[in-house]
Write an enzyme that holds these catalytic residues in place. Sequence first.
Site, mmCIF file in Angstrom:
data_model
loop_
_atom_site.group_PDB
_atom_site.id
_atom_site.type_symbol
_atom_site.label_atom_id
_atom_site.label_comp_id
_atom_site.label_asym_id
_atom_site.label_seq_id
_atom_site.Cartn_x
_atom_site.Cartn_y
_atom_site.Cartn_z
ATOM 1 N N ASN A 86 0.852 -1.179 0.000
ATOM 2 C CA ASN A 86 0.000 0.000 0.000
ATOM 3 C C ASN A 86 0.891 1.233 0.000
ATOM 4 O OD1 ASN A 86 -2.386 1.618 0.380
ATOM 5 N ND2 ASN A 86 -1.879 1.787 2.559
ATOM 6 N N HIS A 95 0.848 5.279 1.169
ATOM 7 C CA HIS A 95 0.082 6.161 2.051
ATOM 8 C C HIS A 95 0.795 7.514 2.152
ATOM 9 C CE1 HIS A 95 -2.763 7.161 5.188
ATOM 10 N NE2 HIS A 95 -1.756 7.658 5.880
HETATM 11 C C1 GAR Z 1 -2.569 8.927 -2.788
HETATM 12 O O1 GAR Z 1 -2.121 10.110 -2.185
HETATM 13 C C2 GAR Z 1 -2.377 7.744 -1.864
HETATM 14 O O2 GAR Z 1 -1.210 7.823 -1.106
HETATM 15 C C3 GAR Z 1 -3.605 7.868 -0.991
HETATM 16 O O3 GAR Z 1 -4.625 8.200 -1.870
HETATM 17 C C4 GAR Z 1 -4.084 8.956 -2.965
HETATM 18 C C5 GAR Z 1 -4.511 8.272 -4.243
HETATM 19 O O4 GAR Z 1 -4.112 9.020 -5.343
HETATM 20 N N1 GAR Z 1 -3.864 6.648 -0.266
HETATM 21 C C6 GAR Z 1 -4.285 6.600 0.973
HETATM 22 O O5 GAR Z 1 -4.560 7.585 1.629
HETATM 23 C C7 GAR Z 1 -4.421 5.194 1.563
HETATM 24 N N2 GAR Z 1 -4.700 5.237 2.927
HETATM 25 P P1 GAR Z 1 -4.096 8.372 -6.795
HETATM 26 O O6 GAR Z 1 -5.464 7.718 -6.998
HETATM 27 O O7 GAR Z 1 -3.891 9.533 -7.710
HETATM 28 O O8 GAR Z 1 -2.981 7.377 -6.853
#
Ligand code: GAR
Length: 210
Positions: A113, A115
């Site tokens: 994952n 984050h």
């Molecule tokens: C990213 O910033 C990722 O790190 C976060 O969601 C965003 C997705 O962006 N994930 C979390 O917060 C997981 N807990 P993306 O769809 O453009 O890759």
Amino acid sequence: MTPIRLGVLASGRGSNLQAIIDAIESNTLDATIAVVVSNKKGSMAIERAQQHGIQDIFLDPKSMEGESNPRQVYDQKILEVLKEHEVELVLLAGYMKIVTPVLIDAYQSRMMNIHPSLLPSFPGLGAQKQALYAGVKVSGCTVHFVTEGVDEGPIILQTAVSVHEDDTVDSLSARILEQEHQLFPQAVQLFAEGRIGVEERRARVLETAP
Ligand code: GAR
């Protein structure tokens, strides 16, 4: 070396998926994306997969309503898709759904994952907002193996990002996201090279594959 087969689970914008696609297409990542699965119909992640000729699958969580364990049944469906596509490593790339032991156990130390914080600080939703609220001077991003707790599990790689006095959630998120796009492909490449060792709660990056 045969490229490892990735299964990417994504819910939204899919910019991390795009970073993985770009790294593969520019030959900095020895992998192939076997399938992209989304829990959101018409998500940008699905569009990106289609633009690059990658198999995409939308699985509707609502179709499991009425089951006694809808989340487990949903993950069982995902597991079937991943197995059918011979996925070796699963990437949660902005996958905003809690995964159950059905998937976690099947892909132990084989599911990563990303984050947007330096875990274990600020797990869960709104990590960048949490960081600003806490007044930390440094935040960042983390790639970790997935275990049962939300945004928990052995940390593989992290990048620190300075928090500026005048940062907003948007400006901080954008600077962290830039680093996410570097970090995720790097972590996947280390996995592809067999260079991540896991001992209990710790993941170690090895100089060479054992
Ligand atoms: C990213 O910033 C990722 O790190 C976060 O969601 C965003 C997705 O962006 N994930 C979390 O917060 C997981 N807990 P993306 O769809 O453009 O890759």
